[in-house]
Design an enzyme around this catalytic site. Sequence first.
Site, PDB file in Angstrom:
ATOM      1  N   HIS A 124       0.821  -1.223   0.000  1.00 54.64           N
ATOM      2  CA  HIS A 124       0.000   0.000   0.000  1.00 54.64           C
ATOM      3  C   HIS A 124       0.852   1.270   0.000  1.00 54.64           C
ATOM      4  O   HIS A 124       0.337   2.353  -0.260  1.00 54.64           O
ATOM      5  CB  HIS A 124      -0.950  -0.008   1.201  1.00 54.64           C
ATOM      6  CG  HIS A 124      -2.041  -1.035   1.062  1.00 54.64           C
ATOM      7  ND1 HIS A 124      -3.272  -0.744   0.538  1.00 54.64           N
ATOM      8  CD2 HIS A 124      -2.051  -2.361   1.325  1.00 54.64           C
ATOM      9  CE1 HIS A 124      -4.006  -1.840   0.507  1.00 54.64           C
ATOM     10  NE2 HIS A 124      -3.284  -2.842   0.983  1.00 54.64           N
ATOM     11  N   ASP A 174       3.373   9.394  -1.203  1.00 53.41           N
ATOM     12  CA  ASP A 174       2.202   8.625  -0.767  1.00 53.41           C
ATOM     13  C   ASP A 174       1.996   7.479  -1.741  1.00 53.41           C
ATOM     14  O   ASP A 174       2.071   7.688  -2.955  1.00 53.41           O
ATOM     15  CB  ASP A 174       0.956   9.542  -0.792  1.00 53.41           C
ATOM     16  CG  ASP A 174       0.012   9.287   0.376  1.00 53.41           C
ATOM     17  OD1 ASP A 174      -0.020   8.138   0.856  1.00 53.41           O
ATOM     18  OD2 ASP A 174      -0.678  10.229   0.797  1.00 53.41           O
TER      19      ASP A 174
HETATM   20  C1  GDG Z   1      -2.192   3.961   3.185  1.00 60.82           C
HETATM   21  C2  GDG Z   1      -1.174   4.589   2.225  1.00 60.82           C
HETATM   22  C3  GDG Z   1      -2.864   4.414   0.389  1.00 60.82           C
HETATM   23  C4  GDG Z   1      -8.724  10.345   7.431  1.00 60.82           C
HETATM   24  N1  GDG Z   1      -9.135  11.132   8.435  1.00 60.82           N
HETATM   25  C5  GDG Z   1     -10.308  10.619   8.854  1.00 60.82           C
HETATM   26  C6  GDG Z   1     -10.589   9.483   8.093  1.00 60.82           C
HETATM   27  N2  GDG Z   1      -9.598   9.341   7.225  1.00 60.82           N
HETATM   28  C7  GDG Z   1      -9.570   8.305   6.189  1.00 60.82           C
HETATM   29  C8  GDG Z   1      -9.644   8.924   4.809  1.00 60.82           C
HETATM   30  C9  GDG Z   1      -9.084   7.811   3.940  1.00 60.82           C
HETATM   31  C10 GDG Z   1      -8.078   7.153   4.884  1.00 60.82           C
HETATM   32  O1  GDG Z   1      -8.385   7.572   6.213  1.00 60.82           O
HETATM   33  C11 GDG Z   1      -6.673   7.633   4.592  1.00 60.82           C
HETATM   34  O2  GDG Z   1      -6.234   7.008   3.425  1.00 60.82           O
HETATM   35  P1  GDG Z   1      -4.994   7.552   2.618  1.00 60.82           P
HETATM   36  O3  GDG Z   1      -4.924   6.763   1.362  1.00 60.82           O
HETATM   37  O4  GDG Z   1      -5.189   9.001   2.350  1.00 60.82           O
HETATM   38  O5  GDG Z   1      -3.710   7.392   3.532  1.00 60.82           O
HETATM   39  P2  GDG Z   1      -3.067   6.266   4.556  1.00 60.82           P
HETATM   40  O6  GDG Z   1      -3.851   6.147   5.791  1.00 60.82           O
HETATM   41  O7  GDG Z   1      -1.650   6.696   4.742  1.00 60.82           O
HETATM   42  O8  GDG Z   1      -3.140   4.874   3.742  1.00 60.82           O
HETATM   43  C12 GDG Z   1      -1.894   5.349   1.117  1.00 60.82           C
HETATM   44  C13 GDG Z   1      -3.747   3.655   1.362  1.00 60.82           C
HETATM   45  O9  GDG Z   1      -2.970   3.021   2.398  1.00 60.82           O
HETATM   46  C14 GDG Z   1      -4.576   2.585   0.649  1.00 60.82           C
HETATM   47  O10 GDG Z   1      -3.751   1.731  -0.094  1.00 60.82           O
HETATM   48  O11 GDG Z   1      -3.699   5.195  -0.455  1.00 60.82           O
HETATM   49  O12 GDG Z   1      -0.966   5.882   0.197  1.00 60.82           O
HETATM   50  O13 GDG Z   1      -0.280   5.459   2.919  1.00 60.82           O
HETATM   51  O14 GDG Z   1     -10.068   6.866   3.600  1.00 60.82           O
HETATM   52  O15 GDG Z   1     -10.977   9.281   4.531  1.00 60.82           O
HETATM   53  N3  GDG Z   1     -11.686   8.715   8.252  1.00 60.82           N
HETATM   54  C15 GDG Z   1     -12.564   9.109   9.221  1.00 60.82           C
HETATM   55  N4  GDG Z   1     -12.339  10.209  10.016  1.00 60.82           N
HETATM   56  C16 GDG Z   1     -11.231  10.992   9.855  1.00 60.82           C
HETATM   57  O16 GDG Z   1     -11.079  12.003  10.551  1.00 60.82           O
HETATM   58  N5  GDG Z   1     -13.684   8.376   9.426  1.00 60.82           N
END
Ligand code: GDG
Length: 463
Positions: free
Chosen positions: A157, A366
Amino acid sequence: MSRLIVISNRVSAPQGSHSGAQGGLAVALESALREMGGIWFGWSGEQIESFSGQVNLQRGDGYTTATVDLEEQDIDEYYNGYANRTLWPLFHYRIDLAEYERGFAGGYQRVNERFAETVRPLVEAEDSVWIQDYHMIPLGQELRKRGCRNRIGFFLHTPWPPRRLLATLPEAHELVETLFAYDVIGFHTEEWLQSFCDFATIEMGATSEEGGDVIRYRGRSVRVMICPIGIDADAFRKLSESETARRTCEQMQLSAVGRAMIVGVDRLDYSKGLEERFLGYERFLTEHPEERKLVFLLQIAPPSRASVQSYQHIRNALEGLSGRINGAHADLDWVPIRYVNQGYPRDVLAGVYRASRIGLVTPLRDGMNLVAKEYVAAQDPEDPGVLILSRFAGAAEQMREAVLVNPYSAEEISDAILTALQMPRDERIRRWRAMMDGIEREDVMWWRKRFTDALTAVPVAAE
Ligand code: GDG
């Protein structure tokens, strides 16, 4: 049809599908498990006095979750140590933050052996095994050592780092060698896949076959593929039209008193480029005094991995920076940055995205970045906001119609904010439509099908 065994560091508790309360990944893996039947195995998140390997089985709707507790030393060395203090910074190109300690490496290996030992009896002959992420790179090899001849796939990921950076990891060769126990390895982007192939071929002498789709090393072949993760676009769009989202959107618009809201939503993590984002926004304020009070930045940053020192450091740095910027620029009726250190339910987030004029997503590095996709999915098709996206997020390979920026450049961030604010409605709609089409086409169900199809196409090794 073969069952699916999903293995990841943490397991999402079974919930009703499309409840909207879960992230896209959990929804996708659950739907795969429901369709194929099977087990989702991982750490419970709980600590136990001494590791026992006792599995807690919970029957959910169409599949079973199986979790184990870990002891304190395991959590320190495997999770807080090697996963979060060694591999996470290294894989995000931050070798300045990566800690190389034999104790962490040993703990990581030990816990992966423990996972293998524990999950092995649950795997039946015809099952396909799908292992998720950097916490569990050696798990496939440990399963092979225990006689597992099943199809085993691995999906990363995070980014895969350039070979010269990976070469700084003392166990780099051993770690990469373990990946050859898999049948299929998936990456979000061409760039991460290429970095992996570079290390395997240039540093280790592996050979590339079938036009680069297969990498061969010491008699083992692994198929490598690009498989960019998506979101549950349809569910997220519906969420943005829900009652809660609508109410949140109205409240946000009221509190904006006619100003354009710029929104950022990120786990509090140094890879997300939050300090650089604040500095870019500050540059905008100083370069464009006439626009200043027409905007504000809402940054939502729920704390994560708080027991790791570099995360305490970023938290302090952001508090200092937001305080300084607000101190220097705020007026009686205006505060430039609303910096919020907590998480919100997904339907509230969807409403916040919809109320904002700009989504500011500027990670320094990312794997993909799902927030960028969620931001787009939540927009009003008649009057969509503008996505400003880092070139260094995996998502930038798919979302070419975003306003792409170098997140290290305060000037580029400042220029991009101005461009987004001045963008005419028809151009906003055109860019949004193109991105939304891609998000709907390559959604999270597409992602998991692409991977499981590649995995189940692999011939099973003969006895
Ligand atoms: C890893 C990789 C890759 C965030 N704040 C809140 C909240 N979130 C949710 C977002 C989104 C998720 O968390 C974050 O996903 P990301 O992809 O932006 O980043 P990582 O957590 O670092 O994820 C990344 C991912 O895995 C999938 O393969 O895209 O590159 O680093 O869904 O909405 N959710 C809630 N409250 C919040 O305040 N409910």
